[in-house]
Scaffold this active site. Sequence first.
Site, PDB file in Angstrom:
ATOM      1  N   LYS A   1       7.413   4.274  14.401  1.00 34.96           N
ATOM      2  CA  LYS A   1       6.923   3.601  13.196  1.00 34.96           C
ATOM      3  C   LYS A   1       6.457   2.191  13.558  1.00 34.96           C
ATOM      4  CE  LYS A   1       8.525   2.529   8.456  1.00 34.96           C
ATOM      5  NZ  LYS A   1       9.677   2.642   7.520  1.00 34.96           N
TER       6      LYS A   1
ATOM      7  N   SER B   1       8.776   4.727   3.015  1.00 39.36           N
ATOM      8  CA  SER B   1       7.714   4.036   3.706  1.00 39.36           C
ATOM      9  C   SER B   1       7.359   4.639   5.063  1.00 39.36           C
ATOM     10  CB  SER B   1       8.087   2.564   3.909  1.00 39.36           C
ATOM     11  OG  SER B   1       9.209   2.464   4.749  1.00 39.36           O
TER      12      SER B   1
ATOM     13  N   SER C   1      13.609   5.394   3.094  1.00 42.00           N
ATOM     14  CA  SER C   1      12.310   5.531   3.756  1.00 42.00           C
ATOM     15  C   SER C   1      12.224   6.545   4.892  1.00 42.00           C
ATOM     16  CB  SER C   1      11.841   4.182   4.275  1.00 42.00           C
ATOM     17  OG  SER C   1      11.227   3.475   3.233  1.00 42.00           O
TER      18      SER C   1
HETATM   19  N1  GLN Z   1      11.236   2.890  -1.347  1.00 44.10           N
HETATM   20  C1  GLN Z   1      12.209   1.874  -1.122  1.00 44.10           C
HETATM   21  C2  GLN Z   1      11.576   0.509  -1.277  1.00 44.10           C
HETATM   22  O1  GLN Z   1      10.459   0.471  -1.645  1.00 44.10           O
HETATM   23  C3  GLN Z   1      12.833   2.038   0.215  1.00 44.10           C
HETATM   24  C4  GLN Z   1      12.031   1.496   1.341  1.00 44.10           C
HETATM   25  C5  GLN Z   1      12.685   1.673   2.677  1.00 44.10           C
HETATM   26  O2  GLN Z   1      13.663   2.397   2.828  1.00 44.10           O
HETATM   27  N2  GLN Z   1      12.178   0.961   3.646  1.00 44.10           N
HETATM   28  O3  GLN Z   1      12.177  -0.488  -1.052  1.00 44.10           O
END
Ligand code: GLN
Length: 488
Positions: free
Chosen positions: A79, A154, A178
């Site tokens: 990532k 994400s 994420s």
């Molecule tokens: N969707 C969550 C957020 O927007 C989690 C994001 C993540 O785990 N990096 O914060």
Amino acid sequence: MSEPLATLASMREALDAGAASSVDLVEGCLARARAAQDALHAFAGLREEGARAEAAAADARRASGARRSPLDGLPVAIKDNMVQTGEPTTCASRILEGFVSPYAATVVERLERAGAIPIGRTNMDEFAMGSSTEHSVYGAARNPWDRARTPGGSSGGSAAAVAAGLVPGALGSDTGGSIRQPASLSGVVGLKPTYGRVSRWGLVAFASSLDQIGVMAHTAADCAWLLEAIAGHDPRDSTSLPEPVPRYGETLDGDVSGLVLGLPREYFVEEGVDPEVLSTVRAAVSELERAGAKLREVSLPHTRYAVATYYLIATAEASSNLARYDGVRYGHRAAGVRDLTEMYHRTRSEGFGAEVKRRIVLGTYVLSAGYYDAYYRKAQQVRTLLRRDFEEAFRGCDAIATPTTPETAFRIGSKTADPLTMYLSDVYTVSANLAGIPGISVPCGFAQGLPVGLQLLGRVLDEATLLRIADAFQARTDHHARRPAEAP
Ligand code: GLN
């Protein structure tokens, strides 16, 4: 059914049988990744030369009878928020445009030490803030099961890349879901380890008390290999845990008899969840019961506060972590400014996208004098209650089963106008980060032709049990072997 996509294990077999070389495998991944890029936007960038050279070196090692680990010579993806020496790291943000890392994250170093070959950097929501990989300078990543839909976020690029067979395994990061949410929406396995199991050194910080690096692949067995390679203590991350790393792969015996699975009352309510997702998850739980697991209802009474608590703590920490992007040291700097204040102002205005700005403003607000007690301190107190809920529940069960997400992959563009709706995609995943416990999402069926994930949550440092249950489930089902329409 068409042939299932290659896994790390099947690639390992091909190498061992002499049916393919590491160069063949890496070239194959690079070619598929290139061909699928316009359709899926899974990658932020490919690492063609470096990967080729490493593959040739792995082939030479094998020819001389040496092997670093089961992952030696196998392609993986990283990532774009974990640094790699000499590679751009942008977190899909304009503010990190042009930044090339002078050092490597511990996880990258460990994968390389294991002989794995990073072929590219995967697309993501800017600074990992989002649930759809739509907030990205590289364009929205797309779901290989239906290109009009999100692969989740994400870590949506990692999920899409694995789901489409562009690469057999990838690293993601999980601050509030994420890894697990995109794994669920894209039909792959995603594991978020215990907070502290994997070093965060070299992971660009979003919310430091919640961030954790984890793994994505088609099978629990592949995830076990990847986790074993990256886990363990690191003196450079003071929150990393000193406990030795188990041989996760060796505990996958397909046996779940006698294990007690907790079903949290609060996660199996009809409200706010797609009924077909719920029935698919219930059927998966019944499959585990037939495999010998015992089911027990448990309660996590503070669940309804989890999303609010998460969005207070995560934004507070983000506002502090992102203060370092000021145009002085990294990436983008606004041109033609007259003084320092204007440079900060314009650099940050131009460099950050709308969602990141929203988080910084929210986080600054909840930390500000007069609001701190009402929001931030209160959220910390509720976080303790959420952690205690799990401690209590795990007195009566070995793992907890829930849906990973309330619905299947949603259409691109359908939630961007309403951030609160987007935040609600995280209802089932954020609690594990707040409590610091491990969680895995495993493909457990389809609803309206789209993948559904079963989430399993475990005790602190008990990744082995989660992998064991997920592996036993996969041995009895073939959801993970189905190939999406968009796989090249
Ligand atoms: N969707 C969550 C957020 O927007 C989690 C994001 C993540 O785990 N990096 O914060």
